[in-house]
Design a protein around this motif. Structure first.
Motif, PDB file in Angstrom:
ATOM      1  N   GLY A 189      -8.176   7.327 -12.920  1.00 20.54           N
ATOM      2  CA  GLY A 189      -9.213   8.195 -13.447  1.00 20.54           C
ATOM      3  C   GLY A 189      -9.181   9.543 -12.745  1.00 20.54           C
ATOM      4  N   ARG A 190     -10.103  10.425 -13.159  1.00 19.37           N
ATOM      5  CA  ARG A 190     -10.184  11.761 -12.571  1.00 19.37           C
ATOM      6  C   ARG A 190     -11.644  12.149 -12.404  1.00 19.37           C
ATOM      7  NH1 ARG A 190      -5.317  14.357 -12.548  1.00 19.37           N
ATOM      8  NH2 ARG A 190      -3.674  13.464 -13.874  1.00 19.37           N
ATOM      9  N   ALA A 191     -11.884  13.013 -11.417  1.00 19.42           N
ATOM     10  CA  ALA A 191     -13.233  13.531 -11.193  1.00 19.42           C
ATOM     11  C   ALA A 191     -13.129  14.899 -10.543  1.00 19.42           C
ATOM     12  CB  ALA A 191     -14.051  12.581 -10.318  1.00 19.42           C
ATOM     13  N   SER A 192     -14.125  15.738 -10.799  1.00 20.18           N
ATOM     14  CA  SER A 192     -14.176  17.058 -10.173  1.00 20.18           C
ATOM     15  C   SER A 192     -15.628  17.468  -9.978  1.00 20.18           C
ATOM     16  CB  SER A 192     -13.448  18.106 -11.022  1.00 20.18           C
ATOM     17  OG  SER A 192     -14.169  18.362 -12.229  1.00 20.18           O
ATOM     18  N   ALA A 222     -10.428  14.855  -7.668  1.00 26.59           N
ATOM     19  CA  ALA A 222      -9.867  13.551  -7.308  1.00 26.59           C
ATOM     20  C   ALA A 222      -8.951  13.137  -8.453  1.00 26.59           C
ATOM     21  CB  ALA A 222     -10.994  12.542  -7.105  1.00 26.59           C
ATOM     22  N   PRO A 223      -7.858  12.316  -8.206  1.00 23.97           N
ATOM     23  CA  PRO A 223      -7.813  11.046  -7.507  1.00 23.97           C
ATOM     24  C   PRO A 223      -8.027  11.084  -6.003  1.00 23.97           C
ATOM     25  CG  PRO A 223      -5.965  11.233  -9.029  1.00 23.97           C
ATOM     26  CD  PRO A 223      -6.595  12.556  -8.925  1.00 23.97           C
ATOM     27  N   ALA A 224      -7.524  12.062  -5.278  1.00 22.26           N
ATOM     28  CA  ALA A 224      -7.754  12.067  -3.835  1.00 22.26           C
ATOM     29  C   ALA A 224      -9.217  12.434  -3.589  1.00 22.26           C
ATOM     30  CB  ALA A 224      -6.832  13.073  -3.169  1.00 22.26           C
ATOM     31  N   SER A 225     -10.033  11.446  -3.196  1.00 26.76           N
ATOM     32  CA  SER A 225     -11.460  11.678  -3.001  1.00 26.76           C
ATOM     33  C   SER A 225     -11.674  12.797  -1.986  1.00 26.76           C
ATOM     34  CB  SER A 225     -12.145  10.396  -2.526  1.00 26.76           C
ATOM     35  OG  SER A 225     -12.008   9.387  -3.488  1.00 26.76           O
TER      36      SER A 225
END
Length: 319
Positions: free
Chosen positions: A39-42, A72-75
């Motif tokens: 997944g992805r997040a920003s 992220a992937p890298a939190s």
């Protein structure tokens, strides 16, 4: 050769083809779960896309600033509380944003993705307005959550007072709020914009469209957009469902002679279905082992006949 020897030999020959019909159960290898894509997040506390014009537009300087932008992937997490820019106001630095709290988080794992921003007691300035704040907010937050197996969720909150160009305003979720100050400029605000799809979510606490020209002196004209407290996410792909092992068929079953569960249907003279099962082919003469059975039986009969003739001759000679 006596009758017992004959029977044992016949049974041994007949048992050979029956043993070949016995099916060995198949053992399926255990299925393993395979993980899909990540997944992805920003998240970002502040993003500006402004064009600053100085000295009657003879000099144009793009003002593109971000504060605490993480992906992220890298939190990741960032907590910077201010951002300054140089070269847009007579060479003096401009404090674009100052805040007591400015946090951005983005996390991703196999269960889901999440973006989160939190901004408190913040003031935003633009060139040409060194004293007057473009906007002041008490607290704004945005959150985007994308969990595997659930619908994505996006939410934004604007808490406490909001002041634009020195004026306290009441924001409305029904549409943009416009604030105009004579001799200074105009700002249009969109409150709490959220968008969700099947696998994504996005939330923005405040989005401003800015047009500022202090005292109409063309000392500093500022046009563009400012975004506060933005968060996005994309759901990781769900793991693949393991395939169930196939059940091996029972020996002697046929398509036409089974009604489910591997039970074999008994054949009678009145059946009008498909051909007899493989286990019964020997007695109908249709099996590939028939020649061997016939040859073995003929050999045994010949041996028995020879022994009978020899016995009779011996009896005649004795008499």
């Amino acid at each position: 050769m006596n009758s017992n020897t004959f029977r044992l030999a016949a049974l041994a020959v007949a048992a050979g083809p029956v043993a070949l019909l016995a099916a060995v159960p198949a053992h399926a290898a255990p299925a393993t779960l395979t993980t899909g894509g990540e997944g992805r997040a920003s998240a970002v506390v502040l993003r500006t896309g402004l064009d600053v014009s100085l000295l009657n537009k003879s000099v144009q300087v793009p003002l593109k600033v971000t504060l605490n932008e993480v992906q992220a992937p890298a939190s990741a997490e960032k907590t910077a509380l201010s951002v300054n820019v140089d070269g847009v106001e007579g060479g003096a630095p401009v404090s674009v944003l100052r805040a007591d709290v400015a946090t951005a988080n983005a996390t991703v794992d196999e269960h889901g993705a999440e973006g989160y921003t939190n901004l408190a007691k913040a003031r935003i300035h633009v060139p040409g307005l060194p004293v007057l704040s473009l906007i002041e907010v008490e607290k704004v937050t945005s959150k985007a959550v994308c969990e595997v197996g659930r619908k994505p969720v996006a939410e934004s909150n604007v808490l406490g007072h909001v002041a634009v160009l020195g004026k306290k305003v009441t924001l409305s979720a029904g549409g943009p709020t416009r604030v105009a100050v004579p001799g200074v400029g105009e700002v249009s605000l969109d409150l709490s914009k959220t968008v969700t799809t099947e696998r994504t979510a996005a939330a923005t606490a405040l989005q401003l469209k800015v047009s500022v020209n202090p005292l109409n002196l063309n000392v500093a004209e500022v046009e563009g957009e400012v975004t506060l407290a933005e968060a996005t996410c994309e759901t990781p792909k769900a793991p693949k469902t393991p395939e169930e092992p196939k059940t091996p068929e029972e020996p002697g079953s046929t398509d036409g002679g089974s009604t489910g569960g591997g039970d074999v249907k008994t054949q009678t003279g009145s059946d009008t279905g498909t051909a007899p099962t493989e286990a019964n082919l020997a007695e109908t003469g249709g099996s590939s082992t028939t020649p061997y059975l016939a040859g073995g039986a003929a050999l045994l009969l010949a041996v028995g006949a020879g022994a009978t003739v020899l016995a009779r001759r011996r009896g005649s000679s004795r008499s």
